[in-house]
Every structure is written in structure tokens, then in C-alpha cells.
Design a protein around this motif. Sequence first.
Motif, short mmCIF file in Angstrom:
data_model
loop_
_atom_site.label_atom_id
_atom_site.label_comp_id
_atom_site.label_asym_id
_atom_site.label_seq_id
_atom_site.Cartn_x
_atom_site.Cartn_y
_atom_site.Cartn_z
N LYS A 103 -42.12 41.46 39.46
CA LYS A 103 -43.36 42.23 39.68
C LYS A 103 -43.53 42.55 41.16
N ALA A 118 -52.68 48.98 40.96
CA ALA A 118 -53.77 48.12 41.46
C ALA A 118 -53.43 47.61 42.87
N ILE A 141 -56.62 39.45 38.70
CA ILE A 141 -55.43 39.32 37.86
C ILE A 141 -54.37 38.52 38.60
N LYS A 143 -50.38 37.22 38.37
CA LYS A 143 -49.12 37.47 37.65
C LYS A 143 -47.97 36.67 38.26
N VAL A 153 -48.97 36.88 32.73
CA VAL A 153 -50.10 37.63 33.29
C VAL A 153 -51.41 37.01 32.84
N VAL A 155 -55.46 37.49 33.02
CA VAL A 155 -56.62 38.32 33.33
C VAL A 155 -57.80 37.36 33.44
N GLU A 185 -53.76 40.72 41.84
CA GLU A 185 -54.15 42.13 41.77
C GLU A 185 -55.62 42.31 41.51
N GLU A 186 -56.14 43.44 41.95
CA GLU A 186 -57.50 43.83 41.56
C GLU A 186 -57.49 44.13 40.06
N CYS A 187 -58.63 43.96 39.44
CA CYS A 187 -58.75 44.21 38.00
C CYS A 187 -59.08 45.69 37.78
N LEU A 188 -58.23 46.37 37.01
CA LEU A 188 -58.47 47.78 36.71
C LEU A 188 -59.24 47.90 35.40
N GLU A 192 -55.84 51.54 27.97
CA GLU A 192 -54.41 51.43 28.27
C GLU A 192 -53.59 52.35 27.38
N LYS A 214 -52.34 44.67 22.17
CA LYS A 214 -51.75 43.44 22.70
C LYS A 214 -52.40 42.16 22.18
N ASN A 224 -53.10 37.30 24.22
CA ASN A 224 -52.13 38.39 24.26
C ASN A 224 -50.90 38.03 23.43
N MET A 273 -53.04 52.16 32.97
CA MET A 273 -54.48 52.05 32.76
C MET A 273 -55.10 53.38 33.15
N LEU A 282 -49.85 49.49 35.34
CA LEU A 282 -50.08 48.05 35.16
C LEU A 282 -48.76 47.30 35.29
N GLU A 283 -47.72 47.89 34.74
CA GLU A 283 -46.41 47.24 34.76
C GLU A 283 -45.36 48.27 34.39
#
Length: 423
Positions: A103, A118, A141, A143, A153, A155, A185-188, A192, A214, A224, A273, A282-283
Motif C-alpha cells: 500500500k 486519500a 483508516i 492499513k 484495513v 476503518v 489515511e483520512e476517511c473518505l 464505492e 464487502k 468485511n 470512492m 481506495l486501493e
Amino acid sequence: MKVLVVGGGGREHALVWKLTQSKKVRKIFCAPGNAGIGKMAECVNIKADKVEELLNFARFEGIDLTVVGPEAPLTLGIVDLFEKEGKRVFGVSKAAAQLEGSKVFAKELMRRYNIPSAEYKVFFSPIEAEKYVRMKGAPIIIKADGLAAGKGVFVCTTVEEAVEALDIIMRKRAFGAAGDRVVIEECLIGEEASFMAFSDGETVVPMASSQDHKRVFDNDKGPNTGGMGAYSPAPVVTPEMEERIMREVMLPTVRGMKQERMPYKGVLYAGIMMTESGPKVLEFNVRFGDPEAQPILMRLDSDILDIMLAVSDGTLKPEMVRWKNDASVCIVAAAKGYPGSYEKGFPITGLEEAAAMENTFVFHAGTADRKDAVVTNGGRVLGVTAIGQDVAEAISRAYAAITKIHFDGMHYRKDIGARALKR
Ligand code: AMP
Ligand code: GLY
């Protein structure tokens, strides 16, 4: 041509199913495969991550094309190994697979090429990471850097949860070396979607859009999973949005990888996102999504072998990838306990009745053949997939089919595709 498909889940069953429709394919092997795949290909008892054994098999059988389903063999360098031997293979190189395998690698590439994602920071030390979390506050977030079978991951809705996640990844080392570094990471916020494209290193051709589900329970509740169902197209990806994702994400990623001397040849999957300020990554995954591949491959109107050969030869053209106008939906039937621990070996009934239904196909994910029955052999057991004029028709067909099927402890979501209907 003789084709070897590597993997043994629902995605690989869909790949094998689609490859059987190619006139140029004479024989298909699948390693390790599953009970459903065994009905249309010869299963070979080699695990997907035994790349040397796979190469020996491909040499021995004179395989013309090897198609790699899951990420593990790609990150182990199966493509480099096969190509060194002059063997054709569909999948990304070890270097390119870092886009999913690390990541930190993915985030740094996105930063260098201005690909929307993010805000983030990387940490090696749990103490520094914790300080940062306390400074930033929740939601946030966390990861693990490396591959963690979709479990790396977190959340986090509170600072305490985030501190706990850091503890699990960095101190308890639940994912081993995959947790040497974390990305915070910041939360978006947004809806999705899964966006996939074929890339031959230069030319990038989008696939139909799709959306995964998910969480394990209806209304996106519970932990998830690898994915409990998917549908295609995803109405959230409007034509304008598709154009934007191609321009802002897919093309700069492939160009960036080329510039870094890691040409990207294979499937590029971006988890997106849809935020108020536009699509954000996101990934990345370096392969087809599972279960997204099942509905998408049902909608693919072209010969997939032609596409795969063009990707590996660097001769991909947009007109090679054509889609049916129909919509498609896949519902995953899972084992009791999944995504936690589960038992295997329960007989499955109703497979033939379900298969007899119109415009429906039952892809096997975790199944095995026993004396007189097909039995469960994994957490995600089946992907009941149907195609219809629109999502509503595909949904009702897939649900009509899944009710014919039974095994002890079977569970599935009742709201696959509901979000598409609401629009
Ligand atoms: P990933 O494996 O990175 O796709 O993360 C798994 C899931 O976590 C995603 O499908 C999202 O639902 C969620 N997620 C990951 N990153 C973020 C983010 N920055 N903001 C909000 N949700 C995220
Ligand atoms: N369904 C999400 C994935 O394949 O990673």
C-alpha cells in the motif's frame, strides 16, 4: 491452444467458463480448480502459489497461455518466471504487482503522478503512529502495508479503535511482515465502485463498471469479507464518471508505471470512492476482482482469449473489448461462520436445478467433489450469477436460482444490487 488457469475460486471458474467459449481454445487446465471447474476443465493438484511447480507443469504439458487469477502468484513473480522461459502468460510482473502488494508503494506512486486518493502518512513505529492518530482524531483508516487477505484495513470510528488496530498490526503482528509499515489515511465518504481495465502497458481499455458488497450482512452490516456479491453495470459510474476515472486514475497509473520502468500488462483494478470532490482511489488490485469478475465476464461479448493475447503481446485495441447491454448480478453463498472460521465438507444440493434456470450460471468458489456429492470446501462456496435486461431482472433471476440450492449453514445477502435499484 492449451490454456492453464491458475487459481480455484469463483473468479477462476468464470475465467474458465469464458475461455471455453473461445474457438481457439482446445484444452483448459486449472490449478488447483474446484468441483465446478472440474466439469469444464482438467483440474491439476498444484496450489496457486507454487509457481515453480506450475512452471514445470506448463513446460511438461506444452501450455500456450497461462492465465493468473489471484494476487499471490503475481506478487511472487510467476509472470517473470514464465516469461524468462519464453512462456506466454496473462498477468502483471512482480514489480507491477507491488501496486497491490504494498500500500505504501501504491500511495507513493499516486502522490508522484497526482492520482486522486486519500491524504496519508506512512509509519514504521507504533509510537509515532499512535501520536499521529491522537493528533488527527477519528474517523481514520489504518492499513497494513502488505498483503493480508483483505483483513489488513481497519476503518476506525474512534481513536481507541485506531490504537487497537495499530496494536494488532504492529505489536501483535497479526499479518507478520505485512505489518512492518502502516499507512494511516483520512476517511473518505461516498459510494464505492470497482473499476477495472485491461492494459497492455500502453493502451488501457476499460471494462464494464461493477459494485462489490464487502460486508457480510444486509445493509452493509458486519465484518468485511472478500465480497458477498456484485453487479454490473454500477449506475454510480455514469459515462462522465467513467471518462473521469480513465483520465484521472487509470491512464496516469499505467503511464506512471511505464515511466518507472514497470510496464503494466494485465488487469488493473481500482477500488474507487465517489466523493463529493470526485473519484478517489481506495486501493489498487492487480487482477480481476472476485466476485466482480463473475458478473463482468458474463457481460463480456468478445473472445477473452484474443484480449489476453493482445494484452500479453502489447497489441490491445479498444474495439477488442465489447459488452452486452444486459445487466448481471452475482450472489455469493457462504459457509456458516464466514468470514470467521467455518467448517468444510457439507453436501450441496440443488445445483442442477439452479443451473437449469434461464440465463443463470452457478460459479463454484469453495467446492470439492466427494464420492456422490459436491461438498463445501471454502468460506465463499458458490457465486450464483444471472444476466437480464436490467439489474432488476438479473436480481430476480439470481435469487430465484439461489433458493434452489442448499447446504448446512448456507447464508447469503438478500440485498445484492439493491443500491442500483434505488437509483
Ligand atoms: P481496501 O482493501 O484498501 O479497499 O479497503 C477495504 C475497504 O475499507 C474499502 O472497500 C473501503 O470500504 C474501506 N476503506 C479503505 N480506505 C478507506 C478510506 N480512505 N476511507 C474510507 N473507507 C476506506
Ligand atoms: N472483491 C474485491 C477484490 O477482489 O479484491
